[in-house]
Design an enzyme around this catalytic site. Structure first.
Site, PDB file in Angstrom:
ATOM      1  CD1 TRP A  90      -2.424  -2.016   1.774  1.00 58.94           C
ATOM      2  CD2 TRP A  90      -3.087  -0.934  -0.078  1.00 58.94           C
ATOM      3  NE1 TRP A  90      -3.522  -2.669   1.266  1.00 58.94           N
ATOM      4  CE2 TRP A  90      -3.947  -2.035   0.140  1.00 58.94           C
ATOM      5  CE3 TRP A  90      -3.300  -0.128  -1.182  1.00 58.94           C
ATOM      6  CZ2 TRP A  90      -5.021  -2.329  -0.716  1.00 58.94           C
ATOM      7  CZ3 TRP A  90      -4.366  -0.412  -2.033  1.00 58.94           C
ATOM      8  CH2 TRP A  90      -5.207  -1.501  -1.794  1.00 58.94           C
ATOM      9  CG  ASP A 160      -3.175   4.072   4.151  1.00 61.88           C
ATOM     10  OD1 ASP A 160      -4.247   3.956   4.776  1.00 61.88           O
ATOM     11  OD2 ASP A 160      -2.950   3.486   3.069  1.00 61.88           O
ATOM     12  CE  LYS A 184      -8.802  -2.821   3.647  1.00 64.18           C
ATOM     13  NZ  LYS A 184      -8.187  -1.836   2.780  1.00 64.18           N
TER      14      LYS A 184
HETATM   15  C1  LIG Z   1      -7.512  -1.300   1.736  1.00 64.02           C
HETATM   16  C2  LIG Z   1      -6.409  -0.326   1.846  1.00 64.02           C
HETATM   17  C3  LIG Z   1      -6.259   0.738   0.923  1.00 64.02           C
HETATM   18  C4  LIG Z   1      -7.175   0.925  -0.260  1.00 64.02           C
HETATM   19  O1  LIG Z   1      -8.443   1.287   0.123  1.00 64.02           O
HETATM   20  P1  LIG Z   1      -9.572   1.652  -0.959  1.00 64.02           P
HETATM   21  O2  LIG Z   1     -10.695   2.064  -0.116  1.00 64.02           O
HETATM   22  O3  LIG Z   1      -9.810   0.414  -1.763  1.00 64.02           O
HETATM   23  O4  LIG Z   1      -9.052   2.749  -1.801  1.00 64.02           O
HETATM   24  C5  LIG Z   1      -5.222   1.618   1.131  1.00 64.02           C
HETATM   25  N1  LIG Z   1      -4.367   1.492   2.155  1.00 64.02           N
HETATM   26  C6  LIG Z   1      -4.473   0.487   3.046  1.00 64.02           C
HETATM   27  C7  LIG Z   1      -3.499   0.392   4.174  1.00 64.02           C
HETATM   28  C8  LIG Z   1      -5.505  -0.448   2.915  1.00 64.02           C
HETATM   29  O5  LIG Z   1      -5.617  -1.456   3.801  1.00 64.02           O
END
Ligand SMILES: *Cc1c(COP(=O)(O)O)cnc(C)c1O
Length: 348
Positions: A90, A160, A184
């Site tokens: 990511w 993030d 999540k």
């Molecule tokens: C799932 C995830 C993303 C992407 O998320 P989207 O909502 O699909 O854009 C980005 N960073 C991390 C750490 C993730 O777990």
């Protein structure tokens, strides 16, 4: 996974929200009923993470991937450089997206090592003039977690937290910006939450469409346009559930217990393996492999039959992955470890 009490509450309010005589999906985002939902959700999130007024809290469309670009647009000028610490896939994606808006530098990467840990901070090549330092405290796919927030003198830290927000207490004051896709640990897909220090938004590094400008969204209460109302409402119900459970401190002890149980099961057997160096193992996403990968398919189909869903590893890395977010109860992890021991015995 969402908490079952939240799903039940949403179901009970689906046809008619309170006395609104319509569903949350059918009322105006500018009306009093949604205004209360929005304000309560923000207040609960601020209380859960102890977020001060010097931070804006935004509820935006587009998920975390949109933020890869939006944060770079807002926090950097084209002639500036931003630092990225790469501890998984990511962070790599975030850096690639940001490079459309500014120069990007990789401070350190664990990729050559197969993303098994975090490079030692003494080896990080930090730029003291960087617009920001981007980190991914929990790498969802490879199951690698940072052990703390990097200490940087002047450079704001951008994180993030898509797969770890609200899983444990957080010192927000250590960050310039925190963002998380909702799906999540927060609620349904279709929304990202951005927590940003208002002082960072003082100057506009480039002309931006109103929708993408954090200052504009902050001034509009995230309602420059129609926000993702249903996702915002469900997120608010998750925040209420978290408050009732005892908040992020309680979540941390539950999450620790869940992760310890699963890692102990993996480490006790030569049949299962987790490749991540112990100090950097994620509490939320636990990838594991079988010594004999020809058994993967049988493992997954028998797990599904046993009611254990969503265990297939990410397509980038294969194998298995247990994502044990806040809403997963300890009994869920117990059921998984029971199944794993049983499956192993049946192969003997
Ligand atoms: C799932 C995830 C993303 C992407 O998320 P989207 O909502 O699909 O854009 C980005 N960073 C991390 C750490 C993730 O777990």
């Amino acid at each position: 996974m969402l908490p079952e009490p939240v799903l039940a509450k949403v179901q009970s309010e689906l046809l008619e929200f309170g006395d609104a005589r319509a569903s949350v999906m059918e009322i105006s985002h500018r009306g009093a009923a949604f205004g209360e939902i929005a304000a309560q959700a923000e207040a609960d999130l601020r209380a859960l993470l102890d977020i001060g007024d010097e931070y804006a809290v935004l509820f935006l469309q587009g998920g975390a991937t949109a933020q890869f670009s939006q944060l770079a647009m807002n926090l950097s000028a084209a002639n500036q450089s931003a630092d990225y610490l790469i501890t998984g896939s990511w962070g790599k994606k975030a850096m690639a997206e940001a490079s459309n808006w500014c120069q990007t530098r990789c401070v350190a990467s664990a990729e050559a090592d197969g993303f098994r840990g975090v490079p030692d901070p003494s080896q990080w090549d930090l730029d003291p003039d960087a617009a920001y330092l981007h980190i991914t405290p929990n790498e969802t796919i490879v199951g690698v977690a940072l052990d703390g927030v990097p200490r940087t003198a002047e450079v704001p830290v951008v994180a993030d937290m898509s797969s770890c927000i609200l899983s444990e207490p957080l010192d927000v004051s250590r960050f310039g910006l925190i963002y998380a896709g909702a799906q999540k640990n927060i609620g349904p897909a279709g929304m990202a939450i951005v927590i940003v220090q208002r002082a960072l938004l003082g100057h506009k590094p480039r002309p931006l469409p109103g929708y993408f400008d954090y200052r504009v969204q902050d001034a509009a209460g995230s309602m420059f346009n129609t926000p993702p109302t249903f996702a915002w409402y469900v997120a608010g119900e998750v925040f209420k559930w978290l408050v009732e459970c005892g908040g992020v401190q309680e979540m941390k002890s539950r999450n620790r217990a869940k992760a310890a149980l699963l890692y102990a099961c993996i480490d006790a057997s030569a049949f299962y393996a987790n490749p991540v160096d112990k100090p950097f193992r994620s509490m939320m996403n636990i990838p594991f492999t079988l010594a004999d990968s020809t058994l993967d398919q049988a493992f997954l189909s028998q797990a599904t039959e046993a009611g254990l869903l969503g265990l297939k590893g990410h397509r980038l890395v294969g194998g298995m992955r247990a994502s044990i977010y806040n809403a997963m109860p300890l009994q869920g992890v117990q059921a998984l470890t029971d199944f794993m021991r049983d499956f192993e015995q049946r192969q003997a």
